[in-house]
Write a protein that holds these residues in place. Sequence first.
Motif, PDB file in Angstrom:
ATOM      1  N   TYR A 114       0.856  -1.186   0.000  1.00 55.28           N
ATOM      2  CA  TYR A 114       0.000   0.000   0.000  1.00 55.28           C
ATOM      3  C   TYR A 114       0.892   1.235   0.000  1.00 55.28           C
ATOM      4  O   TYR A 114       2.003   1.207   0.519  1.00 55.28           O
ATOM      5  CB  TYR A 114      -0.907   0.022   1.233  1.00 55.28           C
ATOM      6  CG  TYR A 114      -1.943  -1.079   1.223  1.00 55.28           C
ATOM      7  CD1 TYR A 114      -3.191  -0.863   0.663  1.00 55.28           C
ATOM      8  CD2 TYR A 114      -1.667  -2.325   1.769  1.00 55.28           C
ATOM      9  CE1 TYR A 114      -4.143  -1.879   0.644  1.00 55.28           C
ATOM     10  CE2 TYR A 114      -2.609  -3.348   1.757  1.00 55.28           C
ATOM     11  CZ  TYR A 114      -3.847  -3.113   1.195  1.00 55.28           C
ATOM     12  OH  TYR A 114      -4.786  -4.110   1.175  1.00 55.28           O
ATOM     13  N   ASP A 115       0.362   2.327  -0.558  1.00 54.97           N
ATOM     14  CA  ASP A 115       1.119   3.573  -0.626  1.00 54.97           C
ATOM     15  C   ASP A 115       1.248   4.271   0.719  1.00 54.97           C
ATOM     16  O   ASP A 115       2.235   4.949   0.977  1.00 54.97           O
ATOM     17  CB  ASP A 115       0.483   4.534  -1.632  1.00 54.97           C
ATOM     18  CG  ASP A 115       0.627   4.045  -3.065  1.00 54.97           C
ATOM     19  OD1 ASP A 115       1.605   3.329  -3.360  1.00 54.97           O
ATOM     20  OD2 ASP A 115      -0.248   4.367  -3.884  1.00 54.97           O
ATOM     21  N   SER A 116       0.230   4.133   1.568  1.00 56.34           N
ATOM     22  CA  SER A 116       0.241   4.849   2.844  1.00 56.34           C
ATOM     23  C   SER A 116      -0.375   3.983   3.936  1.00 56.34           C
ATOM     24  O   SER A 116      -1.063   2.997   3.658  1.00 56.34           O
ATOM     25  CB  SER A 116      -0.550   6.153   2.729  1.00 56.34           C
ATOM     26  OG  SER A 116      -1.938   5.860   2.609  1.00 56.34           O
ATOM     27  N   LEU A 117      -0.158   4.392   5.160  1.00 56.66           N
ATOM     28  CA  LEU A 117      -0.742   3.695   6.294  1.00 56.66           C
ATOM     29  C   LEU A 117      -2.260   3.752   6.229  1.00 56.66           C
ATOM     30  O   LEU A 117      -2.940   2.750   6.476  1.00 56.66           O
ATOM     31  CB  LEU A 117      -0.228   4.298   7.608  1.00 56.66           C
ATOM     32  CG  LEU A 117      -0.768   3.674   8.897  1.00 56.66           C
ATOM     33  CD1 LEU A 117      -0.472   2.178   8.958  1.00 56.66           C
ATOM     34  CD2 LEU A 117      -0.213   4.399  10.101  1.00 56.66           C
ATOM     35  N   ASP A 118      -2.802   4.913   5.886  1.00 57.39           N
ATOM     36  CA  ASP A 118      -4.260   5.036   5.773  1.00 57.39           C
ATOM     37  C   ASP A 118      -4.820   4.080   4.728  1.00 57.39           C
ATOM     38  O   ASP A 118      -5.860   3.457   4.951  1.00 57.39           O
ATOM     39  CB  ASP A 118      -4.660   6.481   5.432  1.00 57.39           C
ATOM     40  CG  ASP A 118      -4.468   7.425   6.610  1.00 57.39           C
ATOM     41  OD1 ASP A 118      -4.397   6.951   7.771  1.00 57.39           O
ATOM     42  OD2 ASP A 118      -4.385   8.642   6.373  1.00 57.39           O
ATOM     43  N   ASP A 119      -4.137   3.966   3.581  1.00 59.49           N
ATOM     44  CA  ASP A 119      -4.579   3.030   2.536  1.00 59.49           C
ATOM     45  C   ASP A 119      -4.528   1.592   3.039  1.00 59.49           C
ATOM     46  O   ASP A 119      -5.439   0.794   2.778  1.00 59.49           O
ATOM     47  CB  ASP A 119      -3.706   3.150   1.284  1.00 59.49           C
ATOM     48  CG  ASP A 119      -3.920   4.447   0.532  1.00 59.49           C
ATOM     49  OD1 ASP A 119      -4.911   5.147   0.792  1.00 59.49           O
ATOM     50  OD2 ASP A 119      -3.059   4.770  -0.326  1.00 59.49           O
ATOM     51  N   ALA A 120      -3.473   1.239   3.763  1.00 62.17           N
ATOM     52  CA  ALA A 120      -3.334  -0.123   4.288  1.00 62.17           C
ATOM     53  C   ALA A 120      -4.427  -0.418   5.306  1.00 62.17           C
ATOM     54  O   ALA A 120      -5.056  -1.483   5.265  1.00 62.17           O
ATOM     55  CB  ALA A 120      -1.959  -0.320   4.908  1.00 62.17           C
ATOM     56  N   LEU A 121      -4.678   0.503   6.214  1.00 61.12           N
ATOM     57  CA  LEU A 121      -5.721   0.296   7.213  1.00 61.12           C
ATOM     58  C   LEU A 121      -7.081   0.143   6.547  1.00 61.12           C
ATOM     59  O   LEU A 121      -7.866  -0.751   6.920  1.00 61.12           O
ATOM     60  CB  LEU A 121      -5.737   1.457   8.222  1.00 61.12           C
ATOM     61  CG  LEU A 121      -4.539   1.506   9.172  1.00 61.12           C
ATOM     62  CD1 LEU A 121      -4.479   2.842   9.896  1.00 61.12           C
ATOM     63  CD2 LEU A 121      -4.587   0.347  10.160  1.00 61.12           C
ATOM     64  N   ALA A 122      -7.354   0.968   5.543  1.00 59.50           N
ATOM     65  CA  ALA A 122      -8.635   0.846   4.822  1.00 59.50           C
ATOM     66  C   ALA A 122      -8.713  -0.490   4.089  1.00 59.50           C
ATOM     67  O   ALA A 122      -9.743  -1.167   4.115  1.00 59.50           O
ATOM     68  CB  ALA A 122      -8.789   2.011   3.833  1.00 59.50           C
ATOM     69  N   GLY A 123      -7.627  -0.897   3.452  1.00 61.20           N
ATOM     70  CA  GLY A 123      -7.601  -2.162   2.740  1.00 61.20           C
ATOM     71  C   GLY A 123      -7.777  -3.350   3.669  1.00 61.20           C
ATOM     72  O   GLY A 123      -8.476  -4.315   3.332  1.00 61.20           O
ATOM     73  N   LEU A 124      -7.180  -3.288   4.839  1.00 59.29           N
ATOM     74  CA  LEU A 124      -7.312  -4.383   5.796  1.00 59.29           C
ATOM     75  C   LEU A 124      -8.712  -4.442   6.388  1.00 59.29           C
ATOM     76  O   LEU A 124      -9.203  -5.524   6.687  1.00 59.29           O
ATOM     77  CB  LEU A 124      -6.264  -4.261   6.906  1.00 59.29           C
ATOM     78  CG  LEU A 124      -4.802  -4.432   6.472  1.00 59.29           C
ATOM     79  CD1 LEU A 124      -3.885  -4.318   7.666  1.00 59.29           C
ATOM     80  CD2 LEU A 124      -4.586  -5.740   5.752  1.00 59.29           C
ATOM     81  N   ARG A 125      -9.349  -3.306   6.551  1.00 57.05           N
ATOM     82  CA  ARG A 125     -10.730  -3.299   7.054  1.00 57.05           C
ATOM     83  C   ARG A 125     -11.677  -3.932   6.050  1.00 57.05           C
ATOM     84  O   ARG A 125     -12.623  -4.602   6.432  1.00 57.05           O
ATOM     85  CB  ARG A 125     -11.168  -1.866   7.359  1.00 57.05           C
ATOM     86  CG  ARG A 125     -10.589  -1.326   8.641  1.00 57.05           C
ATOM     87  CD  ARG A 125     -11.169   0.032   8.984  1.00 57.05           C
ATOM     88  NE  ARG A 125     -10.246   0.715   9.877  1.00 57.05           N
ATOM     89  CZ  ARG A 125      -9.538   1.782   9.557  1.00 57.05           C
ATOM     90  NH1 ARG A 125      -9.649   2.339   8.371  1.00 57.05           N
ATOM     91  NH2 ARG A 125      -8.736   2.326  10.422  1.00 57.05           N
ATOM     92  N   GLU A 126     -11.413  -3.686   4.767  1.00 54.23           N
ATOM     93  CA  GLU A 126     -12.264  -4.246   3.699  1.00 54.23           C
ATOM     94  C   GLU A 126     -12.083  -5.746   3.572  1.00 54.23           C
ATOM     95  O   GLU A 126     -13.008  -6.458   3.233  1.00 54.23           O
ATOM     96  CB  GLU A 126     -11.968  -3.565   2.371  1.00 54.23           C
ATOM     97  CG  GLU A 126     -12.361  -2.123   2.317  1.00 54.23           C
ATOM     98  CD  GLU A 126     -11.868  -1.437   1.061  1.00 54.23           C
ATOM     99  OE1 GLU A 126     -11.300  -2.118   0.181  1.00 54.23           O
ATOM    100  OE2 GLU A 126     -12.031  -0.220   0.967  1.00 54.23           O
TER     101      GLU A 126
END
Length: 127
Positions: A114-126
């Motif tokens: 992921y490009d950013s921590l926010d993107d990773a957290l969103a991706g992991l939630r999904e």
Amino acid sequence: MSGNMPGDLDGVPALSLTARTVGDIAVVEIHGILDATTREQFATFLADTAARHREGMILDLGGVSFMDSRALGLIVHYWQASTAAGTRFALVGVQYSRSKVMWVTGLAGRLPLYDSLDDALAGLREG
């Protein structure tokens, strides 16, 4: 939690590791060199962090100045273990110039980057 390598040069640790929790996910920030000289420190830190945070882990590689195949092997181990256990795992801050081994091995196309921590957290939630 943090850890530095003994025998640091010029007061700068070869590897600095810190972990914090965001929600129920451990975020491990890595600064320095990931190679044979720091593998044991990296392995111990990841094992301790994984044991305490069973919901998932994000490795922030933005501060990595160099990564070798041994370090990549360790990262792949945790990715595979998390997949097998049904937990979440992601990498952020991966830079080609400092982690070429991911592309050489073809793992850059398979690992959850992921490009950013926010993107990773969103991706992991999904997921």
